[in-house]
Write an enzyme that holds these catalytic residues in place. Sequence first.
Site, mmCIF file in Angstrom:
data_model
loop_
_atom_site.group_PDB
_atom_site.id
_atom_site.type_symbol
_atom_site.label_atom_id
_atom_site.label_comp_id
_atom_site.label_asym_id
_atom_site.label_seq_id
_atom_site.Cartn_x
_atom_site.Cartn_y
_atom_site.Cartn_z
ATOM 1 N N TYR A 91 40.961 52.649 36.540
ATOM 2 C CA TYR A 91 39.894 52.157 37.407
ATOM 3 C C TYR A 91 40.450 51.773 38.782
ATOM 4 O O TYR A 91 39.895 52.147 39.831
ATOM 5 C CB TYR A 91 39.215 50.942 36.767
ATOM 6 N N ARG B 180 41.792 37.271 41.270
ATOM 7 C CA ARG B 180 41.267 36.155 42.053
ATOM 8 C C ARG B 180 39.758 36.007 41.926
ATOM 9 O O ARG B 180 39.220 34.897 41.938
ATOM 10 C CB ARG B 180 41.635 36.352 43.529
ATOM 11 N N ARG C 134 29.595 40.980 36.466
ATOM 12 C CA ARG C 134 30.574 42.067 36.470
ATOM 13 C C ARG C 134 31.815 41.644 35.698
ATOM 14 O O ARG C 134 32.204 40.479 35.737
ATOM 15 C CB ARG C 134 30.953 42.437 37.908
ATOM 16 N N PHE D 171 50.217 47.865 59.627
ATOM 17 C CA PHE D 171 48.967 48.250 58.976
ATOM 18 C C PHE D 171 49.068 48.127 57.454
ATOM 19 O O PHE D 171 48.145 47.677 56.777
ATOM 20 C CB PHE D 171 48.712 49.696 59.394
#
Length: 448
Positions: free
Chosen positions: A202, A249, A259, A319
């Site tokens: 997932y 978290r 969910r 980045f």
Amino acid sequence: MAAGSRAVSVLRRTLTLSPPRKPPRAAGQRRGQQQQPRCGAPPAPPPAAAPRFQPAAPGPLCPQDSLGCGLRTCYRYLNQTSRSFAAVIQALDGELRHAVCIFYLVLRALDTVEDDMSIPLDVKVPMLHEFHSHLYQPDWKYTESKEKDRQVLEDFPTISMEFRKLSKVYQDVISDICHKMGVGMAEFLEKKVDSQHEWDKYCHYVAGLVGIGLSRLFSASELEDSIVGQDTELANSMGLFLQKTNIIRDYLEDQMEGREFWPREVWSRYAKKLSDLAKPENVDVAMQCLNELITNALHHVPDVLTYLSRLKNQSVFNFCAIPQVMAIATLAACYNNQQVFRGVVKIRKGQAVTLMMDATNIQAVKAIMYQYVEEIYQKMPSTDPSCRRTQQAIAAVRAASLPAGPMASRHHYSPIYLSCAMLLAALSWQYLSTLSKATEEYVQAGDN
């Protein structure tokens, strides 16, 4: 909620900081027909001037005169859907900036289809499978979405036009990742995460693929070596580390919204139902389950450090590195912390700013990783069932973090760097404004 609700949010986190997840989607106002294209995003924060830094010269993020109308529109959509992401992406060098912008908008459009609960499954599943093909259909658009960000579907012809203007090497990457992500979203529409293998799968669909796609774009731009894009295992770990941190978290928020993303294989050893972990009488087993998942996530850190050590371009390094150090700080804050099951665990704003300014080279990132796994080690209960595995994961991070010579101390130099950065901020009101807004968005409010 299915996979897509995290797919593009983790893209933002992969590129920016890893803020709290966006609130539940709601229909917003339609894009005004008379709104004029704007291209005036504030400049990205320049690295602080200090010996350990490798500064990249700041410059205008979006030079209006050099952008065509279609690209200006794309950057406007980028600012509308994620202001913080817009600031970070425009700090990238050269044509990579435009490629990542289009990559984001394409996945944002895909995510909008997946999130739209008004689309029946028998319509949505084929749309997700075939979405990548619409990139080559100049007139395709979808005007029946009720989602807040529906403008990226209603004006998809502009996005797909700019996609087709990209070099073929960029097009191939974006189309391929869009296809794979659409298939993964469809698979997890009504499927729960049971085993740890499925948890990895997932997370691969909604975050690992983003890391793989970005890595291939970095290499295609020739700002990074080909190995960065070819080593999909490391790129996947970059995404999985961020995604698992977010899932760990966000336990309570996900529970409140119906969910479940924690793998049943793990939590079922501690409770009959995942929601039972939030009950006061289950605090001890809840801590044990939490610590086991954090230990699982820590196994990705050596891969993260190896990946970052290969990067050569400063804008690409910044980045990629910032979200990773934010993630390790978040895991350290969550470890053995009952607050995960009671409210929101977040790092302090000042801590976030310091991490943003420190994480500009590999030795600094290694020092940060070392510091936070040591914090976890100090909090580790000797009676925790995962104690031995946690120690092994920490030992692996220590080994990957220690350089051949003495490691520089962050605690000695960070105040100096912070002072230098604040001096630069005082000289540039625009930089200070951008940093304040971005940090507020990352740490307190989350992305729009």
